[in-house]
Design an enzyme around this catalytic site. Structure first.
Site, PDB file in Angstrom:
ATOM      1  N   GLU A  19      76.485 117.677  73.703  1.00  0.00           N
ATOM      2  CA  GLU A  19      75.497 117.679  72.617  1.00  0.00           C
ATOM      3  C   GLU A  19      76.021 118.381  71.358  1.00  0.00           C
ATOM      4  O   GLU A  19      75.800 117.899  70.248  1.00  0.00           O
ATOM      5  CB  GLU A  19      74.201 118.350  73.100  1.00  0.00           C
ATOM      6  CG  GLU A  19      73.092 118.249  72.078  1.00  0.00           C
ATOM      7  CD  GLU A  19      71.826 118.969  72.515  1.00  0.00           C
ATOM      8  OE1 GLU A  19      71.188 118.530  73.479  1.00  0.00           O
ATOM      9  OE2 GLU A  19      71.485 119.985  71.872  1.00  0.00           O
TER      10      GLU A  19
ATOM     11  N   ARG B 219      68.490 112.738  69.947  1.00  0.00           N
ATOM     12  CA  ARG B 219      69.561 113.697  69.623  1.00  0.00           C
ATOM     13  C   ARG B 219      70.642 113.054  68.770  1.00  0.00           C
ATOM     14  O   ARG B 219      71.835 113.301  68.951  1.00  0.00           O
ATOM     15  CB  ARG B 219      70.219 114.285  70.890  1.00  0.00           C
ATOM     16  CG  ARG B 219      69.456 115.248  71.782  1.00  0.00           C
ATOM     17  CD  ARG B 219      68.894 116.417  71.065  1.00  0.00           C
ATOM     18  NE  ARG B 219      67.575 116.043  70.580  1.00  0.00           N
ATOM     19  CZ  ARG B 219      66.473 115.996  71.317  1.00  0.00           C
ATOM     20  NH1 ARG B 219      66.499 116.366  72.550  1.00  0.00           N
ATOM     21  NH2 ARG B 219      65.327 115.632  70.817  1.00  0.00           N
TER      22      ARG B 219
ATOM     23  N   SER C 129      71.412 123.220  75.585  1.00  0.00           N
ATOM     24  CA  SER C 129      71.933 122.164  76.472  1.00  0.00           C
ATOM     25  C   SER C 129      73.347 121.809  76.037  1.00  0.00           C
ATOM     26  O   SER C 129      73.571 121.508  74.866  1.00  0.00           O
ATOM     27  CB  SER C 129      71.075 120.905  76.373  1.00  0.00           C
ATOM     28  OG  SER C 129      69.747 121.215  76.706  1.00  0.00           O
TER      29      SER C 129
HETATM   30  C1  LIG Z   1      69.332 128.792  73.208  1.00  0.00           C
HETATM   31  C2  LIG Z   1      69.392 127.469  72.498  1.00  0.00           C
HETATM   32  C3  LIG Z   1      68.382 126.548  72.670  1.00  0.00           C
HETATM   33  C4  LIG Z   1      68.428 125.314  72.003  1.00  0.00           C
HETATM   34  N1  LIG Z   1      67.405 124.427  72.188  1.00  0.00           N
HETATM   35  C5  LIG Z   1      67.422 123.229  71.562  1.00  0.00           C
HETATM   36  C6  LIG Z   1      66.371 122.288  71.753  1.00  0.00           C
HETATM   37  O1  LIG Z   1      65.405 122.544  72.474  1.00  0.00           O
HETATM   38  N2  LIG Z   1      66.436 121.110  71.110  1.00  0.00           N
HETATM   39  C7  LIG Z   1      67.476 120.797  70.284  1.00  0.00           C
HETATM   40  O2  LIG Z   1      67.476 119.689  69.720  1.00  0.00           O
HETATM   41  N3  LIG Z   1      68.493 121.674  70.068  1.00  0.00           N
HETATM   42  C8  LIG Z   1      68.484 122.874  70.700  1.00  0.00           C
HETATM   43  N4  LIG Z   1      69.523 123.754  70.502  1.00  0.00           N
HETATM   44  C9  LIG Z   1      70.661 123.381  69.639  1.00  0.00           C
HETATM   45  C10 LIG Z   1      70.568 123.918  68.193  1.00  0.00           C
HETATM   46  O3  LIG Z   1      69.800 125.080  68.123  1.00  0.00           O
HETATM   47  C11 LIG Z   1      69.991 122.890  67.229  1.00  0.00           C
HETATM   48  O4  LIG Z   1      70.753 121.715  67.247  1.00  0.00           O
HETATM   49  C12 LIG Z   1      69.956 123.438  65.793  1.00  0.00           C
HETATM   50  O5  LIG Z   1      69.289 122.527  64.953  1.00  0.00           O
HETATM   51  C13 LIG Z   1      71.332 123.725  65.210  1.00  0.00           C
HETATM   52  O6  LIG Z   1      71.125 124.423  63.993  1.00  0.00           O
HETATM   53  P1  LIG Z   1      72.238 125.347  63.344  1.00  0.00           P
HETATM   54  O7  LIG Z   1      71.750 125.725  62.005  1.00  0.00           O
HETATM   55  O8  LIG Z   1      72.583 126.445  64.267  1.00  0.00           O
HETATM   56  O9  LIG Z   1      73.429 124.308  63.210  1.00  0.00           O
HETATM   57  P2  LIG Z   1      75.003 124.586  63.353  1.00  0.00           P
HETATM   58  O10 LIG Z   1      75.312 124.869  64.779  1.00  0.00           O
HETATM   59  O11 LIG Z   1      75.461 125.559  62.354  1.00  0.00           O
HETATM   60  O12 LIG Z   1      75.569 123.140  62.982  1.00  0.00           O
HETATM   61  C14 LIG Z   1      75.367 122.038  63.839  1.00  0.00           C
HETATM   62  C15 LIG Z   1      75.947 120.785  63.180  1.00  0.00           C
HETATM   63  O13 LIG Z   1      75.191 120.470  62.026  1.00  0.00           O
HETATM   64  C16 LIG Z   1      76.013 120.494  60.857  1.00  0.00           C
HETATM   65  N5  LIG Z   1      75.195 121.081  59.798  1.00  0.00           N
HETATM   66  C17 LIG Z   1      74.555 122.257  59.816  1.00  0.00           C
HETATM   67  N6  LIG Z   1      73.872 122.449  58.680  1.00  0.00           N
HETATM   68  C18 LIG Z   1      74.084 121.356  57.937  1.00  0.00           C
HETATM   69  C19 LIG Z   1      73.662 120.942  56.634  1.00  0.00           C
HETATM   70  N7  LIG Z   1      72.874 121.701  55.863  1.00  0.00           N
HETATM   71  N8  LIG Z   1      74.097 119.740  56.152  1.00  0.00           N
HETATM   72  C20 LIG Z   1      74.912 118.949  56.894  1.00  0.00           C
HETATM   73  N9  LIG Z   1      75.350 119.289  58.116  1.00  0.00           N
HETATM   74  C21 LIG Z   1      74.934 120.482  58.627  1.00  0.00           C
HETATM   75  C22 LIG Z   1      77.221 121.342  61.228  1.00  0.00           C
HETATM   76  O14 LIG Z   1      78.357 120.995  60.448  1.00  0.00           O
HETATM   77  C23 LIG Z   1      77.382 120.979  62.696  1.00  0.00           C
HETATM   78  O15 LIG Z   1      78.039 119.736  62.817  1.00  0.00           O
HETATM   79  C24 LIG Z   1      69.515 125.009  71.160  1.00  0.00           C
HETATM   80  C25 LIG Z   1      70.545 125.952  70.990  1.00  0.00           C
HETATM   81  C26 LIG Z   1      70.488 127.167  71.644  1.00  0.00           C
HETATM   82  C27 LIG Z   1      71.581 128.176  71.445  1.00  0.00           C
END
Ligand SMILES: Cc1cc2nc3c(=O)[nH]c(=O)nc-3n(C[C@H](O)[C@H](O)[C@H](O)COP(=O)(O)OP(=O)(O)OC[C@H]3O[C@@H](n4cnc5c(N)ncnc54)[C@H](O)[C@@H]3O)c2cc1C
Length: 375
Positions: free
Chosen positions: A362, A179, A256
């Protein structure tokens, strides 16, 4: 170029928690040029620029973001055999069976996974059902059910914010860990524009995670297909409310809230001994623990939370602990980020008080202070 800048935009609807205040400005970047131009626009005005994907791993302050939010909305997927000479179709493979997929940062992650599974490309199937966009997956090295994106990432295309140079980073430069990645430690250095994955054409699914490997539907005597593994992962996630489903009261979360602690073996033994002394378990070997890299041990944050007396379904006003998973904190509607953080600190302090173990959040905290236990 005229930038599509909007002012005073509510961020809560752009997050899975449905919490957080407004962005002073927001640009939706549908192509890389707009994204880079948006970075320049913010720079010229001395404003901080926040990159937002699907908003599924962020906790945004109630006062919002006093700067520019760049919402990544770039699209495009390109499949290619690794050797041009043997490529005959979009998904043809080289003799080593490797097909690369380059996906734009704004592609919805689960659509990409579904596409790879449908094309018989192994490598991402266990990561089914994770919300968010492709560009965020390298940030915390997204992982689940025995796979993480670091297993398949071949390169990450980024724009360096300071120079606006577009660079292709090899996995070693990304410093992927559990992570974690170099991007997480230096969030203002790069914006991810695209990610290239190396997938195995016709490869077998990964069945490293015990709960998945033991799933009944995957043990009918025939080797499971990628599609069956995807379906099994989605079913497991749904049971734990780790899939966003309309009408599920646990649906507003970041998944998480805390990472599983990675500790030295001696510290893991000390936590187990404490758990025995406190009567949480009868024998030290009843505490879940898994080997991590470098001889370290991964503990279960969810287990520690429950043994610290936090109950699934416990509520605190408009926020609570998921009824399906002790590691997920949920917003039940009409709440605030401040309330959620108060609950998060309570959970963290309960674990710290009982096991002298500090859980780390996280999600990325945006405009939010996360003080050490006891403060
Ligand atoms: C129901 C649920 C289940 C989940 N299960 C998991 C799991 O099993 N495993 C896991 O690892 N995660 C899990 N997550 C967490 C999350 O979905 C992941 O971390 C996902 O990759 C975040 O993507 P996002 O586009 O929503 O990022 P955002 O929430 O929009 O951004 C997250 C971070 O990344 C940065 N960021 C986003 N895009 C970019 C980019 N293009 N360039 C640079 N920085 C960027 C943002 O500034 C922020 O700091 C879960 C979340 C939820 C709600």
């Amino acid at each position: 170029m005229t930038l599509p800048v909007r002012d005073d935009v509510p961020l809560a609807p752009l997050t899975t928690l449905e919490l957080g205040g407004n962005a002073r400005h927001l640009v939706e970047a549908a192509d890389d040029d707009t994204l880079v131009e948006a970075l320049r626009w913010a720079e010229a005005r001395g404003l901080p620029a926040l990159i937002l994907g699907g908003g599924s791993n962020v906790v945004i302050a109630d006062r919002g973001w006093d700067g520019l939010v760049v919402r990544v909305a770039t699209r495009g997927r390109r499949f290619a055999a690794t050797s041009a000479t043997s490529a005959t179709s979009a998904t043809s493979a080289t003799s080593d069976g490797t097909v690369t997929l380059t996906a734009a940062a704004g592609e919805p992650w689960d659509d990409v996974v579904a596409d790879t599974v449908a094309r018989g490309l192994a490598g991402l199937e266990c990561l089914s059902g994770i919300p968010g966009l492709v560009g965020a997956t390298p940030i915390q090295n997204v992982g689940a059910y025995g796979q993480e994106v670091a297993d398949t990432i071949r390169s990450v295309t980024v724009v360096e914010r300071a120079s606006k140079r577009i660079v292709e980073l090899a996995p070693a430069a990304c410093a992927f860990a559990y992570r974690d990645s170099a991007f997480k430690h230096d969030p203002d250095r790069f914006v991810v524009l695209a990610v290239t994955f190396a997938l195995r054409a016709g490869g077998a699914p990964t069945l490293r995670y015990r709960e998945l490997a033991e799933t009944k539907s995957l043990n009918d005597g025939t080797p499971p297909t990628l599609a069956q593994v995807r379906a099994a992962v989605l079913a497991l996630r749904r049971k734990k409310s780790m899939l966003i489903v309309d009408g599920d009261p646990n649906r507003r979360s970041v998944g998480s809230f805390f990472t599983n602690p990675i500790v030295a073996a001696a510290e893991a033994d000390a936590v187990a001994a404490r758990a025995v002394a406190l009567g949480a378990i009868a024998r030290a070997d009843e505490m879940p623990r898994w080997p991590a890299s470098g001889g370290a041990i991964k503990l279960s944050a969810g287990w520690l939370i429950e043994r610290a007396g936090v109950r699934k379904g416990q509520r605190r006003g408009a926020v609570g602990v998921s009824t399906a998973h002790a590691l997920a904190l949920v917003h039940l509607g009409g709440g605030s980020t401040a309330e959620l953080l108060e609950l998060a600190r309570e959970v963290r302090d309960a674990v710290h008080g009982r096991f002298a173990m500090t859980l780390l959040p996280e999600p990325t905290m945006i405009g939010v202070a996360w003080p050490p236990p006891g403060i």
